[in-house]
Design a protein around this motif. Structure first.
Motif, PDB file in Angstrom:
ATOM      1  N   SER A 118     -65.687  14.826 -10.200  1.00 50.03           N
ATOM      2  CA  SER A 118     -65.137  15.541  -9.117  1.00 50.03           C
ATOM      3  C   SER A 118     -63.874  16.692  -9.635  1.00 50.03           C
ATOM      4  N   PHE A 119     -63.907  17.574  -8.831  1.00 45.19           N
ATOM      5  CA  PHE A 119     -63.068  18.804  -9.460  1.00 45.19           C
ATOM      6  C   PHE A 119     -61.874  18.801  -8.622  1.00 45.19           C
ATOM      7  N   PRO A 120     -60.752  18.229  -9.541  1.00 50.84           N
ATOM      8  CA  PRO A 120     -59.562  18.432  -8.914  1.00 50.84           C
ATOM      9  C   PRO A 120     -58.751  19.505  -7.971  1.00 50.84           C
ATOM     10  N   LEU A 121     -59.479  20.637  -8.482  1.00 51.03           N
ATOM     11  CA  LEU A 121     -59.032  21.907  -7.758  1.00 51.03           C
ATOM     12  C   LEU A 121     -59.468  21.848  -6.356  1.00 51.03           C
ATOM     13  N   VAL A 122     -60.610  21.414  -5.862  1.00 53.36           N
ATOM     14  CA  VAL A 122     -61.058  21.285  -4.546  1.00 53.36           C
ATOM     15  C   VAL A 122     -59.932  20.247  -3.663  1.00 53.36           C
ATOM     16  N   GLU A 123     -59.456  19.182  -4.224  1.00 55.56           N
ATOM     17  CA  GLU A 123     -58.559  18.321  -3.727  1.00 55.56           C
ATOM     18  C   GLU A 123     -57.232  18.899  -3.589  1.00 55.56           C
ATOM     19  N   THR A 124     -56.889  19.738  -4.633  1.00 58.84           N
ATOM     20  CA  THR A 124     -55.543  20.384  -4.803  1.00 58.84           C
ATOM     21  C   THR A 124     -55.391  21.365  -3.622  1.00 58.84           C
ATOM     22  N   VAL A 125     -56.544  22.435  -3.554  1.00 52.41           N
ATOM     23  CA  VAL A 125     -56.379  23.505  -2.532  1.00 52.41           C
ATOM     24  C   VAL A 125     -56.302  22.582  -1.134  1.00 52.41           C
ATOM     25  N   THR A 126     -57.231  21.746  -0.762  1.00 50.22           N
ATOM     26  CA  THR A 126     -57.055  20.942   0.353  1.00 50.22           C
ATOM     27  C   THR A 126     -55.858  20.575   0.793  1.00 50.22           C
ATOM     28  N   ALA A 131     -50.852  20.960   4.108  1.00 50.60           N
ATOM     29  CA  ALA A 131     -49.343  20.820   3.853  1.00 50.60           C
ATOM     30  C   ALA A 131     -48.924  22.052   4.508  1.00 50.60           C
ATOM     31  N   GLY A 132     -49.366  23.128   4.111  1.00 50.65           N
ATOM     32  CA  GLY A 132     -48.902  24.679   4.666  1.00 50.65           C
ATOM     33  C   GLY A 132     -49.010  24.791   6.180  1.00 50.65           C
ATOM     34  N   GLN A 133     -50.510  24.179   6.596  1.00 43.62           N
ATOM     35  CA  GLN A 133     -50.695  24.174   8.117  1.00 43.62           C
ATOM     36  C   GLN A 133     -49.949  23.381   8.853  1.00 43.62           C
ATOM     37  N   ALA A 134     -49.604  22.216   8.261  1.00 46.03           N
ATOM     38  CA  ALA A 134     -48.646  21.298   9.188  1.00 46.03           C
ATOM     39  C   ALA A 134     -47.249  21.956   9.164  1.00 46.03           C
ATOM     40  N   ARG A 135     -46.848  22.582   8.314  1.00 47.14           N
ATOM     41  CA  ARG A 135     -45.540  23.454   8.542  1.00 47.14           C
ATOM     42  C   ARG A 135     -45.525  24.722   9.172  1.00 47.14           C
ATOM     43  N   GLY A 136     -46.850  25.139   9.675  1.00 45.76           N
ATOM     44  CA  GLY A 136     -46.959  26.365  10.141  1.00 45.76           C
ATOM     45  C   GLY A 136     -46.766  27.575   9.482  1.00 45.76           C
ATOM     46  N   ASP A 141     -57.190  28.184  11.148  1.00 49.47           N
ATOM     47  CA  ASP A 141     -58.862  28.522  11.232  1.00 49.47           C
ATOM     48  C   ASP A 141     -59.362  28.928   9.805  1.00 49.47           C
ATOM     49  N   VAL A 142     -58.974  28.156   8.799  1.00 48.96           N
ATOM     50  CA  VAL A 142     -59.531  28.580   7.598  1.00 48.96           C
ATOM     51  C   VAL A 142     -59.888  27.328   6.861  1.00 48.96           C
ATOM     52  N   ALA A 143     -60.947  27.534   6.189  1.00 50.04           N
ATOM     53  CA  ALA A 143     -61.471  26.330   5.468  1.00 50.04           C
ATOM     54  C   ALA A 143     -61.216  26.083   3.957  1.00 50.04           C
ATOM     55  N   PRO A 144     -60.744  25.069   3.425  1.00 47.52           N
ATOM     56  CA  PRO A 144     -60.499  24.734   2.101  1.00 47.52           C
ATOM     57  C   PRO A 144     -61.545  25.416   1.260  1.00 47.52           C
ATOM     58  N   GLU A 145     -62.840  25.409   1.482  1.00 48.42           N
ATOM     59  CA  GLU A 145     -63.734  25.873   0.518  1.00 48.42           C
ATOM     60  C   GLU A 145     -63.859  27.495   0.607  1.00 48.42           C
ATOM     61  N   MET A 149     -62.922  29.623  -2.954  1.00 47.36           N
ATOM     62  CA  MET A 149     -64.074  30.595  -3.468  1.00 47.36           C
ATOM     63  C   MET A 149     -63.472  31.685  -3.383  1.00 47.36           C
ATOM     64  N   THR A 150     -62.487  32.085  -2.505  1.00 47.19           N
ATOM     65  CA  THR A 150     -61.700  33.288  -2.651  1.00 47.19           C
ATOM     66  C   THR A 150     -60.994  33.410  -3.905  1.00 47.19           C
TER      67      THR A 150
END
Length: 215
Positions: A118-126, A131-136, A141-145, A149-150
């Motif tokens: 498993s790649f920790p970066l995937v979990e870290t980005v998610t 956390a940022g979405q929960a705090r506004g 409307d953006v996906a972690p993947e 990838m960006t």
């Protein structure tokens, strides 16, 4: 001995690709003989697969060492910088992955070690995104993947295409000033794209039944 062989193999495959790499050059660089390579790895293809596994293991190790900030915005910024710094400081990674993509991922698909990792970066980005979405602080409307990838694309493309782009742009993309500027640019692009003001709004719904016809 095995570590010396692997280090020499990373250099050889990154410089010449799978097809152009030569076992005898790897043996000579490692200070050994060809039969020792076959003793440890069996054949050239398995040695190349071990190189892929090594560079992925190093990358995953650095991802696991990344400490996430409690501030989602600062955490995302640090993650972008962390990703760029790893690519920049590991040119062999960039070149080997370019070669493996030319081979359509044939060897990496055969690696059970990479497949089950498993790649920790995937979990870290998610985690940072949620956390940022929960705090506004980040758009919803953006996906972690897409964020991941960006981040990877902006870093990897710059380094993998440095020679051709430097030629037609008329400047050395690897000069310290240009690399520093691009490093900051990646952060600006990622964070700007995540800002709530960048959230797409749905088009207004069409009136039920369509436009009223005139009599």
């Amino acid at each position: 001995m095995e570590s010396r062989i692997l280090a020499a193999a990373i250099e050889e495959f990154s410089e010449h690709g799978f097809a152009g790499a030569r076992v005898e050059r790897i043996s000579r660089a490692a200070g050994t003989v060809d039969r020792m390579l076959y003793y440890y790895y069996g054949n050239k293809e398995r040695l190349y697969q071990a190189v892929l596994e090594k560079i992925y293991a190093d990358m995953i190790g650095e991802q696991r060492a990344f400490v996430t900030s409690e501030d989602p915005v600062e955490g995302m910024r640090q993650l972008v910088l962390h990703s760029w710094d790893h690519y920049e400081s590991h040119p062999h990674l960039v070149r080997v992955l370019m070669n493996e993509n030319l081979l359509r991922g044939r060897h990496i698909r055969q690696s059970q070690q990479v497949e089950r990792t498993s790649f920790p970066l995937v979990e870290t980005v998610t985690a940072l995104l949620q956390a940022g979405q929960a705090r506004g602080l980040f758009r919803r409307d953006v996906a972690p993947e897409h964020v991941l990838m960006t981040i990877m694309s902006l870093g990897f493309f710059y380094l993998s295409n440095q020679h051709t782009c430097s030629t037609w742009m008329g400047g050395d993309l690897m000069s310290p000033a240009r690399r520093k500027a691009w490093r900051e640019h990646i952060c600006d692009v990622v964070l700007s794209s995540l800002a709530p003001s960048a959230e797409r709004t749905a088009p207004p719904a069409a009136r039920k039944g369509g436009a009223r016809r005139r009599g």
